[in-house]
Enzyme design. Sequence first.
Site, short mmCIF file in Angstrom:
data_model
loop_
_atom_site.label_atom_id
_atom_site.label_comp_id
_atom_site.label_asym_id
_atom_site.label_seq_id
_atom_site.Cartn_x
_atom_site.Cartn_y
_atom_site.Cartn_z
N HIS A 195 0.84 -1.20 0.00
CA HIS A 195 0.00 0.00 0.00
C HIS A 195 0.87 1.24 0.00
O HIS A 195 2.07 1.18 0.25
CB HIS A 195 -0.97 0.01 1.18
CG HIS A 195 -0.35 0.15 2.53
ND1 HIS A 195 -1.06 0.46 3.67
CD2 HIS A 195 0.95 0.04 2.95
CE1 HIS A 195 -0.26 0.51 4.71
NE2 HIS A 195 0.96 0.26 4.31
N CYS B 53 6.00 6.34 4.26
CA CYS B 53 4.90 5.56 3.69
C CYS B 53 4.23 6.27 2.51
O CYS B 53 3.39 5.68 1.84
CB CYS B 53 3.86 5.27 4.77
SG CYS B 53 4.50 4.24 6.08
N HIS C 152 4.93 0.23 -0.28
CA HIS C 152 5.69 -0.75 0.49
C HIS C 152 4.73 -1.84 0.93
O HIS C 152 3.50 -1.69 0.82
CB HIS C 152 6.36 -0.09 1.71
CG HIS C 152 5.38 0.50 2.66
ND1 HIS C 152 4.76 1.71 2.45
CD2 HIS C 152 4.87 0.03 3.84
CE1 HIS C 152 3.94 1.97 3.44
NE2 HIS C 152 3.98 0.96 4.31
N HIS D 123 3.39 -5.33 3.52
CA HIS D 123 3.26 -5.91 4.86
C HIS D 123 2.76 -7.34 4.76
O HIS D 123 2.01 -7.69 3.84
CB HIS D 123 2.27 -5.12 5.72
CG HIS D 123 2.67 -3.72 6.01
ND1 HIS D 123 3.66 -3.39 6.91
CD2 HIS D 123 2.19 -2.54 5.53
CE1 HIS D 123 3.79 -2.08 6.98
NE2 HIS D 123 2.91 -1.53 6.14
N ASP E 298 -5.00 -10.63 -0.93
CA ASP E 298 -3.66 -11.22 -0.88
C ASP E 298 -2.87 -10.93 -2.15
O ASP E 298 -3.36 -11.05 -3.26
CB ASP E 298 -3.78 -12.73 -0.68
CG ASP E 298 -2.45 -13.36 -0.28
OD1 ASP E 298 -1.68 -12.71 0.45
OD2 ASP E 298 -2.19 -14.51 -0.70
N HIS E 299 -1.60 -10.52 -1.95
CA HIS E 299 -0.68 -10.20 -3.05
C HIS E 299 -1.25 -9.15 -3.99
O HIS E 299 -1.23 -9.30 -5.22
CB HIS E 299 -0.28 -11.47 -3.81
CG HIS E 299 0.69 -12.31 -3.04
ND1 HIS E 299 0.28 -13.12 -1.99
CD2 HIS E 299 2.03 -12.46 -3.14
CE1 HIS E 299 1.36 -13.75 -1.49
NE2 HIS E 299 2.42 -13.36 -2.15
N GLU F 28 -0.50 -4.92 11.41
CA GLU F 28 0.22 -4.51 10.21
C GLU F 28 1.68 -4.94 10.28
O GLU F 28 2.30 -5.32 9.29
CB GLU F 28 0.11 -3.00 10.05
CG GLU F 28 0.70 -2.44 8.78
CD GLU F 28 0.50 -0.95 8.69
OE1 GLU F 28 -0.46 -0.54 7.99
OE2 GLU F 28 1.27 -0.20 9.31
#
Length: 299
Positions: free
Chosen positions: A148, A167, A173, A175, A213-214, A260
Amino acid sequence: MECIVTRRAQFSASHRYWLPELSEAENFERFGPTARAPGHGHNYVLYVSMVGEPDEYGMVFNLSDAKQTIRKEVTDQLDFSFLNEAWPEFKQTLPTTECLAQAIWNRLAPHLPLTNIQVFEHPELWADYRGNGMEAYLTVSTHFSAAHRLAHPDLSYEENCRIYGKCARPHGHGHNYHLEVTICGDIDPRTGMIADLAAVQRAIADRVVEPFDHTFLNKDIPHFAKVVPTAENIAVHIRDLLQNPIRELGAELHKIKLIESPNNSCEVYCTRSEGQSTPSQDREPIAVGVRSIPDISHN
């Protein structure tokens, strides 16, 4: 001034989900592999929380006495047992995680000033019981990986960097998000379940884990095209995605916890459906971040 103290214990036991009034096919359709004979086992972890005012010796309750009580009333009886046959209450109700938490409460309540019983069946599934009749809480833990970027679309790059720090960098970046979904409801007196666990897990997977996801959340999830995907906003969106599906399964969504990173997490508490009472332990449906805005990095 009231304090809460917690004593940890553990035991190993096996159980089987099987109702004799159902056929073999019906049991396997309803309970899946957990219906297999002769059963399956877990290393259970038990947390017994007690509440009260510290006495003249600085103790809510003598933990040595609590240890002996828990051992006598619970762990000595359940360790290396087949739960379905260990206690009379499991003759009528299957020894699910939530039913086990309730049964342990009932065994310990005459001896200890309880405020919560928490039973971990394994690290990704646990139940809480607080003495509220048939009501219990069940938590399912899962995870997804996503990237994100924290940048408000109406602000300049410089302004976003001032608010979000590293950020706000343009390429984002990632998580490894850890997600905990807590549902609440009445324990069914026959199945011992708040809701069909497999159905709850499917709802979480279908509506959250698989879509998220991903992904690059800002680009791949339409909701975050204009909503900054902070941990708080992600948790609120997950709540909104799951609240109705969980309700359709006969339970209520109680809490979403999104971790996170080891340093940053957020919890969102959910409202009950109309006409349901809210226990005194419940909170208003607000997001609570453990970090301040300037410290959004991985540090």
